[in-house]
Write a protein that holds these residues in place. Structure first.
Motif, mmCIF file in Angstrom:
data_model
loop_
_atom_site.group_PDB
_atom_site.id
_atom_site.type_symbol
_atom_site.label_atom_id
_atom_site.label_comp_id
_atom_site.label_asym_id
_atom_site.label_seq_id
_atom_site.Cartn_x
_atom_site.Cartn_y
_atom_site.Cartn_z
ATOM 1 N N GLY A 130 -23.955 -48.598 -7.372
ATOM 2 C CA GLY A 130 -23.859 -48.569 -8.827
ATOM 3 C C GLY A 130 -23.232 -49.854 -9.354
ATOM 4 N N LYS A 131 -23.318 -50.021 -10.649
ATOM 5 C CA LYS A 131 -22.754 -51.227 -11.272
ATOM 6 C C LYS A 131 -21.223 -51.117 -11.224
ATOM 7 C CE LYS A 131 -23.186 -53.780 -15.645
ATOM 8 N NZ LYS A 131 -21.749 -53.933 -15.865
ATOM 9 N N THR A 132 -20.589 -52.212 -10.839
ATOM 10 C CA THR A 132 -19.130 -52.168 -10.713
ATOM 11 C C THR A 132 -18.453 -51.975 -12.072
ATOM 12 O OG1 THR A 132 -17.175 -53.351 -9.952
ATOM 13 C CG2 THR A 132 -18.976 -54.697 -10.804
ATOM 14 N N CYS B 293 -12.853 -59.812 -9.924
ATOM 15 C CA CYS B 293 -12.033 -59.068 -8.963
ATOM 16 C C CYS B 293 -12.514 -59.362 -7.547
ATOM 17 C CB CYS B 293 -12.146 -57.566 -9.237
ATOM 18 S SG CYS B 293 -11.273 -56.556 -8.017
ATOM 19 N N GLY B 294 -11.562 -59.645 -6.645
ATOM 20 C CA GLY B 294 -11.916 -59.926 -5.261
ATOM 21 C C GLY B 294 -12.669 -58.776 -4.610
ATOM 22 N N HIS B 295 -12.402 -57.553 -5.063
ATOM 23 C CA HIS B 295 -13.033 -56.375 -4.453
ATOM 24 C C HIS B 295 -14.555 -56.437 -4.602
ATOM 25 C CE1 HIS B 295 -8.961 -55.255 -4.402
ATOM 26 N NE2 HIS B 295 -8.972 -54.155 -5.141
ATOM 27 N N ASN B 296 -15.016 -56.979 -5.738
ATOM 28 C CA ASN B 296 -16.472 -57.078 -5.939
ATOM 29 C C ASN B 296 -17.097 -58.024 -4.925
ATOM 30 O OD1 ASN B 296 -16.594 -55.270 -8.068
ATOM 31 N ND2 ASN B 296 -16.182 -56.856 -9.600
ATOM 32 N N ALA B 297 -16.373 -59.106 -4.615
ATOM 33 C CA ALA B 297 -16.879 -60.053 -3.613
ATOM 34 C C ALA B 297 -16.981 -59.352 -2.253
ATOM 35 C CB ALA B 297 -15.954 -61.263 -3.534
ATOM 36 N N ILE B 298 -15.993 -58.511 -1.958
ATOM 37 C CA ILE B 298 -16.023 -57.794 -0.667
ATOM 38 C C ILE B 298 -17.223 -56.835 -0.627
ATOM 39 C CG2 ILE B 298 -14.752 -56.210 0.846
ATOM 40 C CD1 ILE B 298 -12.143 -57.395 -0.386
ATOM 41 N N SER B 299 -17.464 -56.129 -1.755
ATOM 42 C CA SER B 299 -18.637 -55.241 -1.816
ATOM 43 C C SER B 299 -19.917 -56.032 -1.541
ATOM 44 C CB SER B 299 -18.739 -54.570 -3.187
ATOM 45 O OG SER B 299 -17.662 -53.695 -3.393
ATOM 46 N N GLU B 300 -20.004 -57.236 -2.128
ATOM 47 C CA GLU B 300 -21.177 -58.089 -1.907
ATOM 48 C C GLU B 300 -21.336 -58.424 -0.426
ATOM 49 O OE1 GLU B 300 -23.787 -59.294 -3.638
ATOM 50 O OE2 GLU B 300 -23.097 -57.871 -5.165
ATOM 51 N N ARG B 301 -20.235 -58.757 0.219
ATOM 52 C CA ARG B 301 -20.293 -59.112 1.647
ATOM 53 C C ARG B 301 -20.717 -57.890 2.476
ATOM 54 N NH1 ARG B 301 -18.998 -62.917 -0.965
ATOM 55 N NH2 ARG B 301 -21.250 -62.820 -1.174
ATOM 56 N N ILE B 302 -20.259 -56.723 2.084
ATOM 57 C CA ILE B 302 -20.639 -55.501 2.819
ATOM 58 C C ILE B 302 -22.152 -55.280 2.676
ATOM 59 C CG2 ILE B 302 -20.423 -52.974 2.879
ATOM 60 C CD1 ILE B 302 -17.456 -53.364 2.030
ATOM 61 N N TYR C 255 -20.035 -48.882 -5.364
ATOM 62 C CA TYR C 255 -20.757 -50.081 -5.775
ATOM 63 C C TYR C 255 -21.571 -50.713 -4.648
ATOM 64 C CZ TYR C 255 -17.029 -49.273 -9.140
ATOM 65 O OH TYR C 255 -16.151 -48.687 -10.012
ATOM 66 N N PHE C 256 -21.670 -50.031 -3.524
ATOM 67 C CA PHE C 256 -22.577 -50.497 -2.472
ATOM 68 C C PHE C 256 -23.201 -49.289 -1.767
ATOM 69 C CE2 PHE C 256 -18.244 -50.602 -0.575
ATOM 70 C CZ PHE C 256 -18.419 -49.808 0.540
ATOM 71 N N LEU C 257 -24.301 -49.495 -1.105
ATOM 72 C CA LEU C 257 -24.991 -48.471 -0.307
ATOM 73 C C LEU C 257 -25.149 -47.130 -1.046
ATOM 74 C CD1 LEU C 257 -23.495 -48.922 3.296
ATOM 75 C CD2 LEU C 257 -25.423 -50.102 2.276
ATOM 76 N N GLY D 100 -14.545 -47.394 5.657
ATOM 77 C CA GLY D 100 -13.482 -46.891 4.794
ATOM 78 C C GLY D 100 -12.911 -48.031 3.978
ATOM 79 N N ILE D 101 -12.734 -47.795 2.681
ATOM 80 C CA ILE D 101 -12.146 -48.819 1.822
ATOM 81 C C ILE D 101 -10.825 -48.292 1.287
ATOM 82 C CG2 ILE D 101 -12.420 -50.288 -0.203
ATOM 83 C CD1 ILE D 101 -14.648 -50.825 1.751
ATOM 84 N N SER D 102 -9.768 -49.053 1.541
ATOM 85 C CA SER D 102 -8.452 -48.676 1.058
ATOM 86 C C SER D 102 -7.846 -49.868 0.336
ATOM 87 C CB SER D 102 -7.587 -48.253 2.245
ATOM 88 O OG SER D 102 -6.309 -47.831 1.823
ATOM 89 N N GLY D 103 -6.666 -49.653 -0.220
ATOM 90 C CA GLY D 103 -5.949 -50.754 -0.858
ATOM 91 C C GLY D 103 -4.601 -50.911 -0.207
ATOM 92 N N ASP D 104 -3.840 -51.893 -0.676
ATOM 93 C CA ASP D 104 -2.545 -52.147 -0.066
ATOM 94 C C ASP D 104 -1.533 -51.060 -0.427
ATOM 95 O OD1 ASP D 104 -3.552 -54.002 -2.217
ATOM 96 O OD2 ASP D 104 -1.417 -54.007 -2.703
#
Lengths: 630, 350
Positions: free
Chosen positions: B28-30, B36-45, B74-76, B107-111
């Motif tokens: 889905g659309k972020t 946000c760095g998280h969007n870049a990570i989603s792209e890499r995934i 936002y992915f798969l 799994g996606i988590s945060g700090d």
């Protein structure tokens, strides 16, 4: 009875002896190895065909604190805890004096001779036994004496109470079949106790056992073991748990069963996964994760664990993920009394977690129900796509009960509404949270299938499972969940109802309270001529039977083992005020299993029938047919 | 394994080895902040799954709560996803993978989700070596609740309003290595090449692959004084090696000068190629890994790349000796013992 020390009395035949109607309390120090000796006592009575029950009253401690084991033999089949002790075995110096002081007149006391108890009461029969001397003679190795010392009192009781020595030997052989050396030593100790009693006391006790035929074909089992067999037969595949008294023995039994019966023969691999989690939060999280993917998954815990499982339970409710959770209830808020029994988690479990939540609960009363409701719980949880709780308690879970053997499940598993190709074609379109059947239960899809994927979330979502913070989406979803809970009413086990034609009084109970009710109803009838109807709840949400039962009676007593009348509070949430006005409470929360006398006295007091202990009617007890449970 | 997909790939676009174009790996659309760095990570995934030819039907996406944990949406989009409760994704993932060990899990988590509320479950996930990819999108702050410090914030790092963090950070990589994780990496959402290679390697690893990805919060923690800002991380990233990944299905001969590279062969035959930079870093040496990460952190730098790997330790599903088929798919004939077994059990109780 005026006898103080029968050892000093000449042997005389016992007259007016009470047969198959007595309770024995064994007071020991925990960690002293009395468990085997007590099991032998129960088993021997059981093998003699006499209805029997055992209640272990133990401390939250490994060794050194007082522990009491109560065994009740009763020809009428009453298996609830009996308040009065007829025969005490005093092995614990620390509690012996207090234990003796609390006995009813006429009781017998076997005690360790150095405790010197006989001067305490003139109205009891005392049987001093030199345990150390006797054990030294049969067990030369001082290190092993601790393990056989208690068997001596079995031998003494065998003589005094006429519990057949042959049955004791049989029970001992069964118990120690794999420990030949221990068996030989214990056999000698048993005989030594019997011989000493025969030679010393001569006269038998005023209570005694006689062979009956009520236990043929029956089994002796603990509720946690019965529930574990139920989980095994339900085809559970993922188990996650965290040790907690009084629940641990359920998962430990299950581990044993799975290792024996669920290893794939061809590959030697496991058709199950059991994880001892880092805490109860993780345990229920694993159950929810596994159920989401389509496995049958369960956990077992007690009150403190239930508290920790709150947030995940709310997720299970709102995201609609199955989970089977056993609550083996113990006493108290906080740590409470970890080794005592109660029915104190009803309200907090029914409404566990924040927001508007409701959870179905099953309420087993017997070994058979621990077994069958374990299977019911999986079916209901998958059918309703929601966490389902099985509300056992310490008394049911950790004590030994007689039962008919368990029947093999004839019904196929109900795996609930899992979308497949044919259903998808029939429905045309699919939305994860759409109520297409009008029962509030949507269709779910499982990963690793050809069916469409969706995003499971505990945040706001619409019927399609998409993120939504819209008020109307939220409300529609909550209303459907309420409809689903109404569907649960039609699926949970119905109560067991015994309506007595002219009875104006109704009793309602559930779980282990049942056994004291069976006996209490007989007491009410025999002592005060008070006829009562009875409804035993087997589940929450309530079915229509509850309102109908209240309507039939002038007053209804709900008997439960907590302070706050928690089941009544749940009734209050859905019954109209006219019905609620008829409801009264009998509450018991000492941590000991509820007994009939407490119920009878409380009901008579509230009924204004103060002459409680009127002469007993000659007629046999009407409910006594329920020998040995169901 | 099914390879069913949604829409047919549009003509003329690059297809991967199972015939899909990259759009079929999108979600889905972020709703996260722009940049946000998280969007870049989603792209890499998304790229990594496309490049590896991952079957989305065989992937589970899991998360806890927070900005990071929103990103599996936002992915798969063809994979099942579970946005669970705060800090408890590890347990949900554990149950899910025990129920079906043939699935891959991301799994996606945060700090905050990992380092604070979820530290207990994180610890035990690492211990168990559950076969999954566990990504911490690490920005040193709580974004969704407007910028409070998280446990990975460095001593002396400041909030936007000037508040100084005075507690030492938790280094999730050091913890993971100590606890028994078998693939531990640190990367930076802005380091496209390294992160991409690490993600593909992580997805090819059999065991817990823990990636702490520094992922600046452009709204609450991207200012002067923050040690998790885009510019700070960019300036203080110290790659341990130049890293590339060769999947098992690509027949590429790696050319290199003697002694300039290390190769780590993964369970499925894929290879991680580490080209030496300043030092010869050996990611299979646990003590060395811990020393280097600590030393680098002591200098205020971030050692990035593959910090530690152990391809030989048993993963949790192997430890539990699970049957080959998913437990969730076993028919009742294999999960309900026979009548004779029940009768035997009853006999034991007589």
């Amino acid at each position: 009875m005026a006898t103080t020390d029968p050892a000093l009395q000449p042997t005389a035949p016992t007259t007016g002896r009470t047969i198959n109607e007595f309770s024995i309390q064994v007071a020991t120090v925990n960690g002293s190895g009395s468990q085997t000796a007590n099991l032998i006592l129960i088993r021997s009575l059981f093998q003699m065909g006499i209805p029997v029950s055992g209640k272990n009253l133990f401390p939250s401690n490994i060794a050194g604190l007082p522990t009491w084991y109560t065994i009740r033999a009763n020809k009428h089949g009453y298996v609830a805890r009996k308040k009065e002790i007829d025969f005490l075995v005093a092995m614990n110096a620390e509690t012996a004096r207090e234990d003796v002081q609390t006995l009813e007149p006429g009781a017998g006391v076997v005690y360790d001779e150095p405790l010197n108890l006989k001067a305490l009461r003139p109205d009891l029969s005392f049987y001093p036994v030199p345990f150390d001397k006797l054990v030294a003679a049969v067990c030369p190795d001082a290190k092993l004496r601790r393990l056989v010392r208690n068997t001596i009192y079995d031998g003494v009781l065998s003589y005094l109470l006429d519990i057949e020595l042959g049955e004791m030997e049989k029970a001992l052989t069964k118990q120690l079949a794999k420990k030949q050396k221990a068996l030989v030593l214990n056999m000698a100790a048993l005989k030594a106790g019997f011989d000493y009693a025969e030679a010393t006391f001569g006269q038998k006790a005023s209570f005694g056992a006689e062979r009956m035929n009520t236990t043929a074909g029956k089994i002796l089992i603990e509720g946690n073991q019965a529930a574990a067999i139920g989980c095994l037969m339900a085809g559970v595949t993922v188990v996650a748990w965290y040790p907690i008294t009084p629940s641990s023995s359920l998962c430990e039994s299950l581990i044993d069963l799975m290792r024996k019966y669920r290893i794939d023969k061809a590959t030697g691999k496991a058709t199950f996964a059991i994880v001892q989690a880092e805490d109860e939060i993780a345990a229920v999280g694993m159950v929810i994760g596994a159920s989401w993917v389509g496995a049958r998954a369960m956990t077992s815990t007690s009150g403190p664990g239930i508290s920790l499982m709150g947030e995940f339970t709310g997720l299970g409710y709102y995201a609609e993920v199955p989970a089977v959770i056993f609550d083996i209830q113990r006493v108290g808020p906080s740590t409470g009394l970890p080794t005592r029994t109660a029915q104190g988690d009803l309200l907090s479990t029914a409404l566990l977690s924040h927001g508007d939540t409701r959870h179905p609960m099953l309420l087993p009363s017997s070994m058979r129900e621990c077994y069958s409701m374990a299977m019911d719980a999986f079916d209901l949880s998958e059918r309703l796509q929601t966490p389902v709780f099985v509300m056992s308690d310490l008394d049911l879970g950790m004590n030994i009960w007689m039962s008919e053997p368990f029947p093999y499940p004839e019904q196929p598993l109900d795996r609930g509404k899992v979308l497949d190709k044919a259903t998808l074609e029939r429905l045309g379109a699919w939305g994860r949270y759409k109520d297409v059947d009008g029962d509030g239960i949507p269709w779910r899809t499982l990963p690793d299938t050809d069916m469409p994927a969706y995003f499971t979330r505990g945040s706001g979502h619409n019927e399609m499972g998409q993120y939504s913070e819209r008020g109307d989406d939220y409300q529609r979803n909550l209303d459907r969940l309420a409809r689903k809970f109404d569907t649960a009413r039609t699926l949970v086990p119905k109560p067991e109802v015994d309506v007595v034609a002219d009875a104006r009084i109704g009793l309602i109970a559930f779980g282990t309270t049942h056994w004291a009710i069976v006996e209490g109803r007989d007491q009410l009838w025999q002592e005060a001529g008070l006829a009562t109807s009875y409804l035993r709840l087997k589940a929450y949400p309530f079915t229509d039977d509850l309102a109908a039962f209240i309507d039939r009676h002038d007053r209804v007593y709900v008997v439960e083992q907590n302070r706050d009348a928690q089941m009544v509070a749940l009734m209050r949430m859905e019954l109209d005020p006219v019905r609620i006005a008829k409801v009264r409470s009998v509450l018991h929360y000492s941590g000991l299993p509820i007994d009939a006398r407490s119920i009878t006295d409380a009901v008579l007091a509230q009924e204004g029938l103060a002459v409680a202990r009127a002469a007993a009617r000659a007629a046999d007890a009407p409910n006594a047919a329920g020998v040995g449970g169901e | 394994m099914t390879t069913s997909t949604g829409a047919a790939p549009s003509p003329g676009r690059k297809l991967n080895r199972i015939g899909l174009d990259v759009s079929q790996y999108r979600g889905g659309k972020t709703t996260l902040c722009a940049g946000c760095g998280h969007n870049a990570i989603s792209e890499r995934i998304i790229e990594a799954c496309f490049d590896l030819g991952v079957d989305a039907k065989k992937v589970l996406k899991l998360s806890g709560i927070g900005c990071s944990s929103k990103s599996p949406a936002y992915f798969l989009s063809q994979s099942h996803g579970f946005n669970s409760v705060h800090g408890r994704m590890p347990s949900v993932a554990t149950g899910a993978l025990l129920a079906n060990k043939t699935m891959a899990a991301i799994g996606i988590s945060g700090d905050g989700d990992t380092g604070a509320i979820g530290i207990g479950q994180f610890v035990h996930l690492m211990r168990r070596n559950l076969p999954m990819v566990y990504i911490i999108e690490d920005n040193g702050c709580y974004g969704l609740t407007k910028g409070q410090f998280s446990p990975t914030a460095d001593v002396g790092s400041t909030l936007k309003n000037g508040v100084v963090n005075d507690l030492p950070p938790i280094d999730t990589c050091i913890m993971a290595i100590e606890l028994g994780a078998t693939f531990v990496a640190r990367s930076f959402s802005g380091d496209k090449k390294q992160l991409s290679a690490l993600l593909k390697a992580a997805m090819s690893h059999k065991g817990t692959a823990m990636l702490d990805v520094l992922s600046p919060c452009v709204t609450f923690n991207d200012h002067e004084g923050s040690t998790k800002s885009y510019s700070y991380v960019k300036d203080h990233e110290e790659p341990l090696a130049d890293l590339s990944f060769v999947p098992y299905f690509e027949d590429i001969a790696i050319e290199h000068e003697e002694g300039t590279t290390r190769e780590v062969v993964l369970h499925d035959g894929s290879t991680i190629v580490l080209r030496k930079l300043d030092h010869d870093y050996d990611p299979t040496n646990k003590a060395e890994a811990l020393r280097v990460v600590r030393e680098t952190a002591g200098r205020g730098e971030y050692a990035t790349g593959l910090l530690f790997i152990d391809q030989h330790k048993r993963d949790f599903c192997t430890t539990l000796n699970l049957v080959d088929e998913p437990l969730a798919a076993l028919p009742v004939e294999r999960t309900r013992p026979s009548r004779a077994v029940l009768e035997l059990l009853m006999d034991h109780q007589r």
